[in-house]
Enzyme design. Structure first.
Site, mmCIF file in Angstrom:
data_model
loop_
_atom_site.group_PDB
_atom_site.id
_atom_site.type_symbol
_atom_site.label_atom_id
_atom_site.label_comp_id
_atom_site.label_asym_id
_atom_site.label_seq_id
_atom_site.Cartn_x
_atom_site.Cartn_y
_atom_site.Cartn_z
ATOM 1 C CG HIS A 266 -1.974 0.906 1.472
ATOM 2 N ND1 HIS A 266 -1.516 2.290 1.906
ATOM 3 C CD2 HIS A 266 -3.385 0.866 1.228
ATOM 4 C CE1 HIS A 266 -2.732 3.052 1.940
ATOM 5 N NE2 HIS A 266 -3.533 2.281 1.461
ATOM 6 C CG ASP B 203 0.654 -2.641 6.000
ATOM 7 O OD1 ASP B 203 -0.289 -2.635 6.955
ATOM 8 O OD2 ASP B 203 0.566 -2.097 4.956
ATOM 9 C CD GLN C 213 -7.072 -4.375 3.809
ATOM 10 O OE1 GLN C 213 -8.078 -5.268 3.862
ATOM 11 N NE2 GLN C 213 -7.017 -3.221 3.641
ATOM 12 C CE LYS D 205 -7.566 -0.202 6.183
ATOM 13 N NZ LYS D 205 -7.987 0.084 4.809
ATOM 14 C CB CYS E 219 -3.795 3.542 -1.567
ATOM 15 S SG CYS E 219 -4.947 4.672 -1.059
#
Ligand code: PMP
Length: 416
Positions: free
Chosen positions: A133, A210, A213, A236, A374
Site C-alpha cells: 500500500h 503492515d 488488512q 479495519k 492506494c
C-alpha cells in the site's frame, strides 16, 4: 483456490445474530438492501463499539493521565485497559509495547522516523514488496530522498504470489530493514511473514509487518512471528476511525528517539534540557483519540468472542464461493489468485470501466471499491489502471455474493 464451490458456506457462529449487531448493514440504498463489500477500505461497527463510544462521551469524557477527578480516572482506566486488550489480542509480551497512533499510516511513519531515520545511514537497504500500500512505500521513499537509504523491491508473480526465494536472494549485508504487508489490500495475497522475518533476522535486519488488512482476517501473534514492529488500524477491524496501533519490541522502543514532541511524552521540560517519558507514552504526544481507543478495545473484544479462526474459516469458504461465482461472468478476470489468499476479490471485466461498474453497482445497493486501492505500483505490474474490488467480512454471506454477481451481470448488460 481450487476447491469445488461450497454451496452451503456455513459459519460456526450465528450469522443472523452477528448481522443484527451491525446497524449500518440494515438499510436500503436506492431502494435495494445494502450489500456492503468494501471492508478492505473500512469495516462497519457493531453496536457494542458504538455503545462504548457513546457511553464514554455521555459519562466519562475527560482527558487521560492528567486529572485526579473521577471522570479523568475513569477515562484513564478505560484507556489503559484498552492497551491490555490490544496486548492480549496480538499476544505482545507487555502492554508497554503497545503504542496508540491514528492508524497504520501513522504507525509506519513513526517507525520510519524514530527507527529507520535514527539508525540507518546512506546506502543501507530497506526491502519492501511489490504489492505494498502507498503508506508502506512513500515513507521509505521520503527517507531515500532525505538520508539516502536504498529501497529494494521484492517481486511478486502474475498470480500475486510473494516470491520468497527471490526475496531471499535480495537479502544481504546491506539489508537493515524489511517492511512487508501480511495481506495485500489490492490482491488478497497472504505473505509468508514468519519466513520473511526469519530470513531478515538472519542478517540482523529488523522487520515491520503492515497488518492493516491481516488483523481482521488472521490470528496475529507477534511473539510467534517474532516481528520487531506490527502496525494496524482500528477502522479495519470493526472499530472507530482515527485510531491504530504500533507494536514494537520493548528494547527497540526504548532505544528509539521520540517521533513527535509535546505534552504527555515528557518527564521534565526545562529550557536547559527536556527528559522523555517511558514507553509507550514517549511516543504518544498530545491528547490521544480516547474514545477511539476505548471503542477499539470493544471491537477487538467482539472479534475475540466470535473467534478469529472461525472467522478465517468462514471467510475462506466465502472467498472460494465468490471466486468461482465471479468467474462465471463472461470476460471477468480476477486480479490476484495467489495460493495463500484471504478476503479480497479484485477483478476486471473486458470492455467495462471499473468506475462505471462501481456506480451501477451502487445504484443496486452494492458497495464495492473501484480504483488503484492506494497500490499504484501493483496496478502497473498487472498492466491495469484500476480494478473493482469486493472485500469480505464475517457478516457477509453467500447471498451477498449472489447479489453482487447478479448486479454485475445487469450492469454489464447496461454498459454494452
Ligand atoms: N496498509 C494496507 C495494506 C492497507 O490496506 C491500508 C488501508 N487501506 C493501509 C496500510 C493504511 O491504513 P490507514 O489508512 O488506516 O492508515
Amino acid at each position: 483456490m481450487n476447491k469445488a464451490i461450497n454451496e452451503t458456506v456455513t459459519s460456526d457462529f450465528d450469522i443472523t445474530k452477528v448481522r443484527s449487531d451491525f446497524p449500518a448493514l440494515d438499510q436500503e440504498i436506492y431502494g435495494h438492501k445494502l450489500v456492503y463489500l468494501d471492508n478492505g477500505a473500512s469495516t462497519q461497527k457493531p453496536r457494542q463499539v458504538i455503545d462504548k463510544v457513546k457511553q464514554y462521551y455521555e459519562r466519562d469524557n475527560s482527558n487521560v493521565h492528567r486529572g485526579i477527578h473521577t471522570l479523568s480516572q475513569r477515562a484513564t482506566d478505560q484507556f489503559e485497559a484498552a492497551r491490555v486488550t490490544v496486548q492480549k489480542f496480538i499476544n505482545a509480551p507487555s502492554d508497554s509495547e503497545i503504542i496508540f497512533t491514528s492508524g497504520t499510516t501513522e504507525s509506519i511513519n513513526l517507525v520510519a522516523h524514530s527507527y529507520v531515520r535514527a539508525f540507518l545511514k546512506a546506502g543501507d537497504e530497506v526491502i519492501i514488496s511489490a504489492m505494498e500500500h502507498h503508506s508502506n512505500i512513500v515513507p521509505w521513499q521520503l527517507l531515500e530522498q532525505q538520508i539516502g537509504i536504498k529501497l529494494v523491491i521484492a517481486p511478486i508473480n502474475h498470480n500475486g504470489d510473494f516470491l520468497f526465494e527471490e526475496f531471499k536472494a535480495l537479502i544481504g549485508e546491506k539489508t537493515k530493514f524489511v517492511a512487508i504487508t501480511q495481506l495485500s489490500n489490492a490482491l488478497g495475497t497472504i505473505t509468508p511473514v514468519k519466513e520473511i522475518i526469519q530470513a531478515a533476522h538472519a542478517v540482523g535486519a529488523k522487520v515491520l509487518i503492515d497488518g492493516a488488512q491481516a488483523i481482521a482476517h488472521t490470528h496475529v501473534d507477534v511473539q510467534a512471528l517474532d516481528c520487531d514492529f506490527y502496525a494496524f488500524s482500528g477502522h479495519k477491524i470493526f472499530s472507530p476511525t482515527g485510531v491504530g496501533v504500533l507494536y514494537g519490541k520493548r528494547a527497540l522502543l526504548d532505544s528509539m528517539p521520540p517521533y513527535k514532541g509535546g505534552g504527555e511524552m515528557i518527564k521534565v521540560v526545562s529550557f536547559s534540557g527536556t527528559t522523555f517519558n517511558e514507553v509507550p507514552h514517549k511516543f504518544e504526544a498530545g491528547t490521544p483519540n480516547i474514545a477511539g481507543v476505548i471503542g477499539m478495545a470493544a471491537g477487538l473484544d467482539y472479534v475475540s468472542e466470535l473467534g478469529i479462526s472461525k472467522i478465517a474459516n468462514y471467510e475462506h469458504d466465502l472467498l472460494e464461493y465468490g471466486t468461482q461465482k465471479l468467474l462465471t461472468i463472461e470476460g471477468l478476470k480476477i486480479i490476484g489468485d495467489a495460493e495463500h489468499k484471504a478476503s479480497i476479490l479484485s477483478f476486471q471485466i473486458d470492455g467495462v470501466h471499473a468506475s462505471d461498474l462501481g456506480t451501477l453497482l451502487d445504484h443496486q445497493g452494492i458497495a464495492i471499491r473501484v480504483g488503484h486501492h492506494c497500490a499504484m505500483p501493483v496496478m502497473e505490474f498487472f498492466g491495469v489502471e484500476a480494478t473493482a474490488r469486493a472485500s469480505l467480512a464475517f457478516y457477509n454471506t453467500k447471498e451477498d455474493i449472489d447479489a453482487l454477481v447478479s448486479a454485475i451481470t445487469k450492469a454489464v448488460e447496461m454498459l454494452k
